[in-house]
Motif scaffolding. Structure first.
Motif, PDB file in Angstrom:
ATOM      1  N   SER A 196      -4.626 -37.277  -9.349  1.00 25.04           N
ATOM      2  CA  SER A 196      -6.038 -37.431  -9.706  1.00 25.04           C
ATOM      3  C   SER A 196      -6.863 -36.254  -9.200  1.00 25.04           C
ATOM      4  O   SER A 196      -7.727 -35.733  -9.918  1.00 25.04           O
ATOM      5  CB  SER A 196      -6.586 -38.741  -9.124  1.00 25.04           C
ATOM      6  OG  SER A 196      -5.903 -39.852  -9.674  1.00 25.04           O
ATOM      7  N   LYS A 229      -0.196 -42.383  -2.972  1.00 22.14           N
ATOM      8  CA  LYS A 229      -0.469 -41.007  -2.532  1.00 22.14           C
ATOM      9  C   LYS A 229      -0.208 -40.018  -3.659  1.00 22.14           C
ATOM     10  O   LYS A 229      -0.970 -39.065  -3.853  1.00 22.14           O
ATOM     11  CB  LYS A 229       0.395 -40.672  -1.321  1.00 22.14           C
ATOM     12  CG  LYS A 229      -0.030 -41.357  -0.036  1.00 22.14           C
ATOM     13  CD  LYS A 229       0.865 -40.937   1.120  1.00 22.14           C
ATOM     14  CE  LYS A 229       0.417 -41.593   2.429  1.00 22.14           C
ATOM     15  NZ  LYS A 229       1.306 -41.211   3.552  1.00 22.14           N
ATOM     16  N   LYS A 281      -2.976 -40.306  -6.149  1.00 24.74           N
ATOM     17  CA  LYS A 281      -4.172 -39.640  -5.631  1.00 24.74           C
ATOM     18  C   LYS A 281      -4.059 -38.136  -5.780  1.00 24.74           C
ATOM     19  O   LYS A 281      -5.022 -37.455  -6.172  1.00 24.74           O
ATOM     20  CB  LYS A 281      -4.360 -40.015  -4.157  1.00 24.74           C
ATOM     21  CG  LYS A 281      -5.572 -39.354  -3.515  1.00 24.74           C
ATOM     22  CD  LYS A 281      -5.694 -39.737  -2.048  1.00 24.74           C
ATOM     23  CE  LYS A 281      -6.887 -39.042  -1.407  1.00 24.74           C
ATOM     24  NZ  LYS A 281      -6.998 -39.387   0.043  1.00 24.74           N
ATOM     25  N   LYS A 282      -2.891 -37.611  -5.491  1.00 21.95           N
ATOM     26  CA  LYS A 282      -2.657 -36.176  -5.620  1.00 21.95           C
ATOM     27  C   LYS A 282      -2.836 -35.726  -7.067  1.00 21.95           C
ATOM     28  O   LYS A 282      -3.472 -34.699  -7.343  1.00 21.95           O
ATOM     29  CB  LYS A 282      -1.244 -35.844  -5.140  1.00 21.95           C
ATOM     30  CG  LYS A 282      -0.906 -34.370  -5.166  1.00 21.95           C
ATOM     31  CD  LYS A 282       0.498 -34.137  -4.634  1.00 21.95           C
ATOM     32  CE  LYS A 282       0.854 -32.658  -4.687  1.00 21.95           C
ATOM     33  NZ  LYS A 282       2.245 -32.431  -4.186  1.00 21.95           N
TER      34      LYS A 282
END
Length: 225
Positions: free
Chosen positions: A159, A153, A156-157
């Motif tokens: 990215s 997570k 992803k944040k």
């Protein structure tokens, strides 16, 4: 299972707190909370500097001696293996390793139930759910599935944040190019006007040299020429 029982003020809570403090330390609170915390409650009245203890325990078929000084001014701890006199380091995590990375929360929920607290807390519940999820998903309960999900997570944040930055850079570059194009079109339009004016002037001069009367008649019709 060991049960410590006795009348009120017989030392049950003191013994319970002592064992826990020897294993995990005893920190003094801050601010107003310090007056009611465990550190202040068990601090010696007559000689507060003599605030220490020793405990022997076994781990891996070896016996160890743990000593702690809880005094705020002389705080220290020592850990010695009684089998070979090897001195270990509590600060570097040797005690934690001997306890199998046991945390204070898991200790409170499994190994030491305090008085009036006979059910596991949410920490144990979360640990068991995490272990079950890990074992079901990977076949290995030692893998921390929850930590892996949190890591993904976070990745992803990061990215998405990087993508947003790249999009903003592209937008700025697009606006810069658009502005430069407007300047170029303005210069082209100006040059076209100058070219048309020069062509008219050349045509006028050419006409005047070949037929002066025509130029004079044109000047009468258009004095501004």
């Amino acid at each position: 299972m060991n049960v410590i029982y006795g009348e009120n003020e017989s030392g049950k809570s003191t013994l319970y707190t002592f064992i826990r403090a020897m294993l995990f330390g005893l920190e003094r609170g801050r601010g107003r909370a310090a007056a009611q915390d465990a550190f202040s409650r068990y601090e010696p009245w007559e000689n507060p500097n003599y605030y220490c203890g020793e405990m022997k325990f076994e781990s891996g078929d070896k016996e160890f001696l743990l000593s702690r000084n809880f005094d705020r001014y002389g705080k220290n701890e020592t850990l010695v293996c009684l089998e070979d006199a090897e001195e270990l380091s509590v600060k570097d995590g040797d005690l934690q390793m001997l306890m199998g990375d046991l945390s204070p929360q898991i200790y409170d929920d499994t190994m030491a139930m305090a008085q009036m607290r006979v059910k596991p807390g949410m920490t144990l519940s979360e640990e068991l759910k995490n272990y079950a999820s890990n074992y079901y998903a990977t076949g290995d309960g030692e893998l921390d599935l929850a930590a892996a999900i949190d890591y993904l997570k976070e990745q992803k944040k990061e990215s998405l944040h990087e993508m947003q930055k790249q999009m903003e850079k592209r937008q700025d570059k697009r606006e810069h190019i658009s502005q430069e194009m407007s300047y170029v079109w303005r210069d082209i339009h100006k040059l076209e006007e100058e070219q048309a004016h020069l062509e008219e002037e050349i045509e006028f001069r050419k006409c005047g040299s070949e037929n002066p009367g025509c130029c004079l008649s044109r000047m009468k019709k258009n004095p501004n020429t």
